[in-house]
Design a protein around this motif. Structure first.
Motif, PDB file in Angstrom:
ATOM      1  N   ALA A 123       0.580  -1.222  -0.542  1.00 23.58           N
ATOM      2  CA  ALA A 123      -0.164  -0.422   0.218  1.00 23.58           C
ATOM      3  C   ALA A 123       1.216   1.129   0.100  1.00 23.58           C
ATOM      4  CB  ALA A 123      -0.696   0.202   1.330  1.00 23.58           C
ATOM      5  N   LEU A 124       1.793   1.429   0.722  1.00 24.00           N
ATOM      6  CA  LEU A 124       2.621   2.527   0.941  1.00 24.00           C
ATOM      7  C   LEU A 124       4.231   2.762  -0.261  1.00 24.00           C
ATOM      8  CD1 LEU A 124       3.197   4.634   2.970  1.00 24.00           C
ATOM      9  CD2 LEU A 124       5.181   3.600   3.566  1.00 24.00           C
ATOM     10  N   GLY A 125       4.173   1.575  -0.742  1.00 29.57           N
ATOM     11  CA  GLY A 125       4.578   1.568  -2.041  1.00 29.57           C
ATOM     12  C   GLY A 125       3.836   1.962  -3.403  1.00 29.57           C
ATOM     13  N   GLY A 175      -6.960  14.088  -1.667  1.00 23.59           N
ATOM     14  CA  GLY A 175      -5.290  14.371  -1.263  1.00 23.59           C
ATOM     15  C   GLY A 175      -4.992  13.917  -0.143  1.00 23.59           C
ATOM     16  N   LEU A 176      -3.190  13.810  -0.673  1.00 26.20           N
ATOM     17  CA  LEU A 176      -2.295  13.149   0.272  1.00 26.20           C
ATOM     18  C   LEU A 176      -2.479  13.695   1.713  1.00 26.20           C
ATOM     19  CD1 LEU A 176       0.597  11.024   0.234  1.00 26.20           C
ATOM     20  CD2 LEU A 176       1.751  13.269  -0.117  1.00 26.20           C
ATOM     21  N   ASP A 177      -3.032  14.614   2.203  1.00 29.80           N
ATOM     22  CA  ASP A 177      -3.296  14.956   3.224  1.00 29.80           C
ATOM     23  C   ASP A 177      -4.529  14.211   4.056  1.00 29.80           C
ATOM     24  OD1 ASP A 177      -4.924  16.335   2.406  1.00 29.80           O
ATOM     25  OD2 ASP A 177      -4.930  17.893   3.253  1.00 29.80           O
ATOM     26  N   GLU A 178      -5.497  13.616   3.340  1.00 31.25           N
ATOM     27  CA  GLU A 178      -6.169  12.639   4.058  1.00 31.25           C
ATOM     28  C   GLU A 178      -6.353  11.850   4.126  1.00 31.25           C
ATOM     29  OE1 GLU A 178     -10.205  14.756   2.138  1.00 31.25           O
ATOM     30  OE2 GLU A 178      -8.515  15.331   0.898  1.00 31.25           O
ATOM     31  N   VAL A 179      -4.546  11.009   3.625  1.00 37.38           N
ATOM     32  CA  VAL A 179      -4.609   9.518   3.248  1.00 37.38           C
ATOM     33  C   VAL A 179      -4.068   9.176   4.844  1.00 37.38           C
ATOM     34  CG1 VAL A 179      -3.082   7.873   2.897  1.00 37.38           C
ATOM     35  CG2 VAL A 179      -4.098   9.542   1.050  1.00 37.38           C
ATOM     36  N   PRO A 180      -4.446   8.658   5.638  1.00 38.55           N
ATOM     37  CA  PRO A 180      -4.416   8.113   7.155  1.00 38.55           C
ATOM     38  C   PRO A 180      -3.001   7.197   7.965  1.00 38.55           C
ATOM     39  CG  PRO A 180      -6.161   6.392   6.718  1.00 38.55           C
ATOM     40  CD  PRO A 180      -6.255   7.700   5.524  1.00 38.55           C
ATOM     41  N   PHE A 181      -1.910   7.832   7.859  1.00 42.43           N
ATOM     42  CA  PHE A 181      -0.667   7.412   7.543  1.00 42.43           C
ATOM     43  C   PHE A 181      -0.750   6.452   9.074  1.00 42.43           C
ATOM     44  CE2 PHE A 181      -0.396   9.982   4.029  1.00 42.43           C
ATOM     45  CZ  PHE A 181       0.779   9.693   3.800  1.00 42.43           C
ATOM     46  N   LYS A 182      -0.065   6.019   9.511  1.00 45.09           N
ATOM     47  CA  LYS A 182       0.158   4.586  10.428  1.00 45.09           C
ATOM     48  C   LYS A 182       1.419   4.952  10.758  1.00 45.09           C
ATOM     49  CE  LYS A 182      -1.642  -0.449   8.927  1.00 45.09           C
ATOM     50  NZ  LYS A 182      -1.884  -0.932   8.746  1.00 45.09           N
ATOM     51  N   ASP A 183       0.626   6.792  11.896  1.00 45.44           N
ATOM     52  CA  ASP A 183       2.355   6.781  13.291  1.00 45.44           C
ATOM     53  C   ASP A 183       1.551   6.292  14.422  1.00 45.44           C
ATOM     54  OD1 ASP A 183       3.060   8.757  11.277  1.00 45.44           O
ATOM     55  OD2 ASP A 183       1.313   9.931  11.211  1.00 45.44           O
ATOM     56  N   ASP A 184       0.655   5.392  14.345  1.00 45.43           N
ATOM     57  CA  ASP A 184      -0.243   4.363  15.285  1.00 45.43           C
ATOM     58  C   ASP A 184       0.071   2.998  15.801  1.00 45.43           C
ATOM     59  OD1 ASP A 184      -1.144   3.620  13.769  1.00 45.43           O
ATOM     60  OD2 ASP A 184      -2.933   3.852  14.946  1.00 45.43           O
ATOM     61  N   ALA A 185       1.121   2.750  14.778  1.00 44.22           N
ATOM     62  CA  ALA A 185       2.091   1.296  14.623  1.00 44.22           C
ATOM     63  C   ALA A 185       3.599   1.204  14.767  1.00 44.22           C
ATOM     64  CB  ALA A 185       1.233   0.770  13.313  1.00 44.22           C
ATOM     65  N   VAL A 186       4.178   0.091  15.021  1.00 42.12           N
ATOM     66  CA  VAL A 186       5.086  -0.229  14.662  1.00 42.12           C
ATOM     67  C   VAL A 186       5.470  -0.244  13.769  1.00 42.12           C
ATOM     68  CG1 VAL A 186       5.435  -0.757  16.773  1.00 42.12           C
ATOM     69  CG2 VAL A 186       5.074  -2.389  15.798  1.00 42.12           C
ATOM     70  N   ILE A 187       4.817  -0.266  12.496  1.00 41.28           N
ATOM     71  CA  ILE A 187       5.058  -1.050  11.149  1.00 41.28           C
ATOM     72  C   ILE A 187       4.458   0.182  10.496  1.00 41.28           C
ATOM     73  CG2 ILE A 187       4.353  -2.512   9.403  1.00 41.28           C
ATOM     74  CD1 ILE A 187       4.854  -4.908  11.131  1.00 41.28           C
ATOM     75  N   TYR A 188       5.398   0.878   9.803  1.00 40.63           N
ATOM     76  CA  TYR A 188       4.814   1.610   9.317  1.00 40.63           C
ATOM     77  C   TYR A 188       3.911   1.283   7.388  1.00 40.63           C
ATOM     78  CZ  TYR A 188       4.522   6.785   7.249  1.00 40.63           C
ATOM     79  OH  TYR A 188       4.538   8.244   6.662  1.00 40.63           O
TER      80      TYR A 188
END
Length: 411
Positions: free
Chosen positions: A257-259, A389-402
């Motif tokens: 997903a991130l790639g 928008g990229l700013d609306e994508v929920p990134f995993k700052d709350d996990a040990v795997i990004y």
């Protein structure tokens, strides 16, 4: 003349670890972690419970330490840097099986599963992974838009593949995905993580028992034979199953997903994967994506069992060490212009999978899955784009795997 004893720094004077990535540059290294680099390749930080472990940022220093047997992966060492109940002793043979052990027990258990992940065996699975990927892309294209790439492709492909390899019923995927997500969460409390792990371990324990009685051609059945031969307890086998199941889908799903999101933000680089028929070109591109993104957030954590001289400092016996691959993978001494994504770069020296005796046992599978999924997706859906928008994508700052929790896409 006597040499004065070095004064230990106060925790309040040290940089804090961990630190989130920047929302302005969500694919880049955390700015506070990047600020550690000018302090030297090995420097102290303030971490969990006001502990003061060493952070290793230099590529050469990490490579040397990952092969140094004076560093222990055993969680039970009092100085082990841990976000879970800091300062409390952990069982080295518990939650994460041989990942939290040292040789020779680490090597003994690892050998029981490593045969399933040889390059030859994994290459034999490539047509199967390609078929699975095509089927999930078909389903996504037939469904509503926008689609969620995490739910519809990134998570199910590696989940189904590791299920078939292990012998875990894929119809139970919601159960093991939910518990895996809790285990790798950095915001769930210790009780929630322990319960999620216990539920998953109990589930795998029941499966190992069944496979011991009625074996088939899968990895859990192989572990069951070791149980029957007295080489493993059922609980050890189930712990190994948890490790394989968790690592086999969680990390690869986040990389897919991130790639994908990163490549959609770099269409010139995306075209290099989409428009080639050369497997070596795709393989090179995948290594650069692994280097650039480096999704393991909390580093590889160890404890020194003896004094170690490295990077101009002395790490004392009993002190914690955190090796941050994301910093080593942006080391300009090894990767010129490291903050530029260049899918033609030879990035094979990256440390995304670690190095030494504890290098990731499943890396051939992860590499192959990424080599299949990216080109298949971009060829099948050449107009794929992010639906927000990229700013609306929920990134995993709350996990040990990004990664990202969701990735809305359309075409």
């Amino acid at each position: 003349m006597t040499t004065p004893t070095p004064v230990e720094p106060s925790p309040s004077d040290l940089p804090a670890f961990p630190a989130p990535r920047s929302r302005a540059c969500p694919f880049d290294v955390s700015p506070p972690m990047r600020d550690l680099v000018p302090l030297g390749p090995v420097t102290r930080v303030r971490s969990w419970g006001d502990s003061t472990p060493w952070v290793v940022s230099g590529h050469a220093e990490q490579k040397a330490l990952l092969g140094d047997r004076r560093l222990s992966a055993d969680f039970s060492h009092p100085g082990f840097p841990s976000p879970v109940d800091p300062g409390r002793s952990h069982s080295g043979s518990g939650d994460l099986s041989f990942v939290g052990m040292d040789d020779p027990e680490h090597a003994r258990l690892r050998r029981m599963v490593s045969g399933a992940f040889t390059v030859r065996r994994i290459e034999a699975l490539r047509p199967v992974v390609r078929r699975i990927t095509e089927e999930f892309v078909d389903t996504m294209l037939d469904g509503p838009r926008p689609a969620d790439l995490v739910r519809d492709l990134a998570l199910p492909v590696p989940s189904l593949v590791i299920s078939e390899l292990l012998g875990v019923p894929y119809e139970d995927h919601e159960f093991f995905q939910r518990n895996s997500k809790t285990i790798v969460s950095s915001v769930a409390d210790a009780r929630q993580r322990r319960q999620a792990h216990q539920d998953l371990a109990d589930y795998l324990d029941e499966l190992v028992g069944r496979k011991t009685r009625e074996p088939s051609d899968d990895l859990l059945s192989k572990l069951g034979r070791h149980v029957a031969d007295g080489e493993l307890t059922r609980r050890q086998a189930s712990a190994m199953g948890v490790l394989m199941l968790l690592g086999g889908h969680e990390t690869t799903a986040n990389m897919i997903a991130l790639g994908t999101l990163l490549l959609l933000e770099h269409p010139d680089q995306l075209a290099l994967i989409r428009d080639t028929d050369e497997p070596k070109v795709v393989a090179t591109a995948v290594e650069e994506l692994l280097r650039y993104l480096t999704i393991v957030h909390l580093g590889r954590r160890r404890t020194a069992t003896e004094d170690i001289e490295v990077g101009g400092v002395t790490i004392r016996a009993g002190e914690g060490v955190i090796l941050l691959s994301e910093l080593a993978n942006r080391d300009p001494e090894v990767f010129p212009d490291p903050d530029t994504l260049d899918l033609t770069r030879d990035a094979r020296a990256h440390l995304a999978f670690g190095a030494g005796t504890h290098h990731c046992v499943g890396q051939p599978l992860a590499r192959m899955e990424l080599q299949v999924v990216y080109p298949t997706l971009f060829r099948r859906v050449p107009t794929l784009r992010v639906a927000t928008g990229l700013d609306e994508v929920p990134f995993k700052d709350d996990a040990v795997i990004y990664g990202v929790h969701r990735l809305p896409v359309t075409w």
